[in-house]
Write a protein that holds these residues in place. Structure first.
Motif, PDB file in Angstrom:
ATOM      1  N   GLY A 292      -3.555  68.304 -22.785  1.00  9.21           N
ATOM      2  CA  GLY A 292      -2.719  68.211 -21.601  1.00  9.21           C
ATOM      3  C   GLY A 292      -3.558  67.969 -20.368  1.00  9.21           C
ATOM      4  O   GLY A 292      -4.786  67.898 -20.433  1.00  9.21           O
ATOM      5  N   PRO A 293      -2.917  67.850 -19.198  1.00  8.50           N
ATOM      6  CA  PRO A 293      -3.640  67.506 -17.971  1.00  8.50           C
ATOM      7  C   PRO A 293      -4.435  68.659 -17.379  1.00  8.50           C
ATOM      8  O   PRO A 293      -5.347  68.448 -16.575  1.00  8.50           O
ATOM      9  CB  PRO A 293      -2.517  67.079 -17.021  1.00  8.50           C
ATOM     10  N   GLY A 294      -4.141  69.898 -17.735  1.00  5.17           N
ATOM     11  CA  GLY A 294      -4.832  71.048 -17.152  1.00  5.17           C
ATOM     12  C   GLY A 294      -6.233  71.207 -17.699  1.00  5.17           C
ATOM     13  O   GLY A 294      -6.520  70.815 -18.844  1.00  5.17           O
ATOM     14  N   GLU A 295      -7.125  71.813 -16.879  1.00  5.77           N
ATOM     15  CA  GLU A 295      -8.502  71.954 -17.324  1.00  5.77           C
ATOM     16  C   GLU A 295      -8.684  73.087 -18.333  1.00  5.77           C
ATOM     17  O   GLU A 295      -9.780  73.305 -18.832  1.00  5.77           O
ATOM     18  CB  GLU A 295      -9.438  72.181 -16.133  1.00  5.77           C
ATOM     19  N   ASP A 334     -17.695  80.042 -16.888  1.00  8.96           N
ATOM     20  CA  ASP A 334     -16.689  79.178 -17.489  1.00  8.96           C
ATOM     21  C   ASP A 334     -15.418  79.183 -16.649  1.00  8.96           C
ATOM     22  O   ASP A 334     -15.016  80.212 -16.123  1.00  8.96           O
ATOM     23  CB  ASP A 334     -16.408  79.709 -18.907  1.00  8.96           C
ATOM     24  N   ARG A 335     -14.801  78.012 -16.516  1.00  8.99           N
ATOM     25  CA  ARG A 335     -13.472  77.949 -15.894  1.00  8.99           C
ATOM     26  C   ARG A 335     -12.480  77.221 -16.797  1.00  8.99           C
ATOM     27  O   ARG A 335     -11.343  76.977 -16.406  1.00  8.99           O
ATOM     28  CB  ARG A 335     -13.554  77.234 -14.535  1.00  8.99           C
ATOM     29  N   TRP A 336     -12.918  76.899 -18.009  1.00  6.49           N
ATOM     30  CA  TRP A 336     -12.107  76.072 -18.898  1.00  6.49           C
ATOM     31  C   TRP A 336     -11.455  76.855 -20.037  1.00  6.49           C
ATOM     32  O   TRP A 336     -10.728  76.295 -20.833  1.00  6.49           O
ATOM     33  CB  TRP A 336     -12.977  74.963 -19.497  1.00  6.49           C
ATOM     34  N   GLY A 337     -11.754  78.145 -20.138  1.00  4.19           N
ATOM     35  CA  GLY A 337     -11.141  78.962 -21.184  1.00  4.19           C
ATOM     36  C   GLY A 337     -11.994  79.159 -22.414  1.00  4.19           C
ATOM     37  O   GLY A 337     -11.574  79.838 -23.361  1.00  4.19           O
ATOM     38  N   PHE A 338     -13.208  78.617 -22.452  1.00  2.00           N
ATOM     39  CA  PHE A 338     -14.043  78.727 -23.648  1.00  2.00           C
ATOM     40  C   PHE A 338     -14.640  80.123 -23.821  1.00  2.00           C
ATOM     41  O   PHE A 338     -15.019  80.501 -24.931  1.00  2.00           O
ATOM     42  CB  PHE A 338     -15.164  77.678 -23.610  1.00  2.00           C
ATOM     43  N   ALA A 339     -14.747  80.883 -22.730  1.00  7.58           N
ATOM     44  CA  ALA A 339     -15.264  82.246 -22.828  1.00  7.58           C
ATOM     45  C   ALA A 339     -14.191  83.233 -23.277  1.00  7.58           C
ATOM     46  O   ALA A 339     -14.500  84.397 -23.498  1.00  7.58           O
ATOM     47  CB  ALA A 339     -15.840  82.689 -21.481  1.00  7.58           C
ATOM     48  N   GLU A 340     -12.962  82.769 -23.417  1.00  6.97           N
ATOM     49  CA  GLU A 340     -11.850  83.658 -23.758  1.00  6.97           C
ATOM     50  C   GLU A 340     -11.087  83.154 -24.975  1.00  6.97           C
ATOM     51  O   GLU A 340      -9.897  83.430 -25.135  1.00  6.97           O
ATOM     52  CB  GLU A 340     -10.908  83.773 -22.562  1.00  6.97           C
TER      53      GLU A 340
END
Length: 603
Positions: A292-295, A334-340
């Motif tokens: 999707g378009p979100g980061e 991280d701001r992309w969700g990879f740490a969670e």
């Protein structure tokens, strides 16, 4: 029920009235700290260690009291098992295998299995993992069997002694599965893929020739020290460029050109993109496909083949330069969700990465950068993830876990060495402490960077950067340099590009001194020779004076031996031989300036 632990965030603790009251009673000024206001995601155990002291009984008491309370944080949980679809028997019947007919030792051998029309199904990591490649070498000498890699299965069969290794395949793209293995013995290898019901057996043969000149194989821990597969000693002399693979092609090219003449033999680098000061740009691609378009919108079941192509090419290029890719598998910036990510995604990601890259000889695994800041993971998670890496890596590459506060418990059987951040001015003493505590090789992977940033960790002088590096090497550790000079084109520590400092040149000079030692490895001197001296056997000594500036020093040549004595200026990179045929106790004149060393080489 989830209770508070040292990994719980400050924000979570403050959100529970009873927990907040405990903090306000024990440390009334804590909530006024800037970090408490600006960084509620900071782990409470680390914050208490910084504010109270790591060994302060008050810290242990507060953590014990907090452990009685429920942590409201919702940790990532495994998703419900997805229904798996397998290729039909008709599709499997048309599967075909391709493999090279020849290869060299210590170079990955890649096998591709194509299953026409099955691409949409093969991308499931569980499906790919049910397919294995077995490589068998027959009729080899016992000496060759003994030299096999740590993941090889050896034994007597009807065909004589055999070396066998098995690896799991991974989904690459389209209708393709791939598998790679690393031959460490030359000869005729037979390959077989199991788990696919093809009409014709998925088999091939490959002739593996001896290793090329300068190829020494993967590094492992042997008898408490790092060594290549062929026995050549390895001392980690590394640097840091966390996000260099996420830069443009021109920056990546310049990074490799710089490394080619740098003298470094290891590079700490992230797989996931990094979001931190001076490093806010969007990456070209990431390990997962966009959904999707979100980061933060990713298809967690689909890996991005173009990203992994780029990562693999970067690892190959480093290998051509003789440089270890010390791959950081997780990090908190991280701001992309990879740490969670949820545990099942963590597991699938690890399996995919290790299956793709374990056959590269120049790979190390760093489970995390500053693991304590990944507050959605507990120690049990790190144990699970570390064991997955071991399970998927038949080569046995080194595995470490990098900290921010206190060292990870490197006594775990899956951890090969201590990867440590810290040491500061007392570098040598910290190395001794870590080695004695864990009984494993020590690598100081972060100790402050040469540079001019506003952060305390990023503005060491070149002289201090080099002094700490030398102190660690003299005490038998591996060391990792970093450089943080601000420049509009990028900062080496984050982006790679061009080294602008001065310490890296002197580290290359130090590498030369290590290579010139009789056996190519420096170890801490035995008691009696002092903590500033390293040895290579009983006929080689190297003493480093750091910032001190004595006008003379005494050295003792071993009884019955004669030696050449050199005075070394580690900053100006000069070597002056001041004596030959020396024996007994010798007084060596020094120039009364810092950064000097004395070398004794017995005849």
């Amino acid at each position: 029920m989830n209770h508070f632990s040292p990994q719980s965030t400050l924000g979570a603790v403050l959100s529970v009235p009873q927990a907040r009251a405990l903090l306000q009673h024990g440390i009334p000024w804590l909530t006024d700290l800037q970090v408490a206001v600006e960084h509620p995601e900071f782990p409470i155990g680390g914050l208490l260690g910084i504010t109270l002291g790591w060994d302060n009984p008050a810290r242990a008491e507060l953590l014990a009291e907090l452990a009685e309370l429920e942590d409201p944080t919702v940790l990532p949980v495994r998703r419900a098992a997805r229904p798996l679809a397998a290729p039909t028997l008709e599709q499997q019947a048309r599967a075909r295998l391709s493999a090279p007919v020849s290869a060299r030792c210590y170079e990955p051998v890649e096998v591709t299995v194509t299953i026409p029309g099955a691409g949409a199904l093969l991308r499931d990591v569980e499906i790919a993992g049910s397919v294995t490649l077995t490589a068998t070498l027959v009729d080899v000498d016992a000496a060759d069997v003994e030299s096999a890699g740590s993941g090889a299965d050896t034994g007597d069969t009807t065909g004589g002694s055999r070396i066998r290794t098995s690896v799991r395949v991974f989904y690459r793209r389209g209708d393709e599965l791939a598998a790679r293995f690393l031959p460490e013995v030359s000869g005729h290898w037979r390959l077989r893929v199991d788990g696919i019901a093809a009409v014709a057996p998925l088999e091939a043969e490959v002739d593996v020739h001896p290793a090329g000149i300068g190829e020494h194989g993967p590094v492992r821990v042997v008898a408490g020290h790092f060594a290549h597969a062929d026995g050549l000693p390895f001392t980690p002399l590394g640097t840091t460029a966390y996000a260099w693979i996420h830069q443009g092609a021109d920056m990546r090219r310049r990074t490799l050109e710089t490394l080619a003449s740098s003298g470094f033999n290891k590079l700490r680098m992230c797989i996931f993109p990094k979001h931190y000061d001076y490093n806010h740009a969007d990456p070209e691609s990431v390990p997962f496909r966009s959904a999707g378009p979100g980061e933060r919108e990713w298809d967690w079941d689909a890996f991005d083949a173009d990203f992994f192509d780029r990562l693999e090419q970067c690892v190959r290029e480093l290998g051509h330069l003789g440089i270890i890719a010390d791959l950081i598998l997780f990090h908190p910036y991280d701001r992309w969700g990879f740490a969670e990510m949820t545990p099942d995604v963590d597991d699938a990601y690890l399996r995919h990465v290790v299956r793709r890259l374990a056959a590269f000889p120049n790979v190390w695994w760093s489970m995390a950068n500053e693991y304590e800041l990944l507050t959605t993971k507990r120690l049990s998670d790190w144990d699970r993830l570390g064991r997955i890496v071991v399970e998927e890596d038949p080569v046995g590459h080194p595995i470490g876990v990098h900290n921010i506060f206190e060292p990870f418990d490197a006594s775990a059987d899956w951890v090969s060495h201590v990867s440590f951040q810290g040491g500061g001015y007392e570098m040598g003493r910290k190395v001794d402490e870590l080695r004695n505590r864990f009984g494993k090789p020590v690598v100081i992977d972060e100790y402050g960077y040469e540079g001019n940033l506003e952060h305390e960790w990023g503005n060491l002088t070149a002289e201090e950067e080099l002094r700490r590096f030398w102190e660690g090497i003299i005490r038998g550790a591996g060391m990792t340099h970093g450089e943080t000079y601000f420049h509009e084109e990028g900062i080496w520590w984050a982006h790679g590009g061009v080294l602008r400092g001065e310490s890296w040149k002197r580290i290359a000079f130090l590498r030369r001194l290590i290579q010139e030692a009789p056996r190519g490895r420096l170890l801490p001197a035995p008691p009696g020779l002092g903590t500033k001296t390293a040895v290579d056997g009983d006929d080689y000594m190297l003493t480093y004076f750091g910032g001190a500036q004595p006008y003379r020093s005494a050295v003792t040549v071993p009884q019955g031996r004669t030696a050449a004595i050199d005075v070394i200026d580690t900053w100006n990179m000069t070597i002056e031989q001041v004596a030959t045929g020396a024996s007994g106790s010798v007084e060596v004149a020094l120039p009364s300036r810092p950064w000097m060393a004395v070398r004794v080489r017995c005849d």
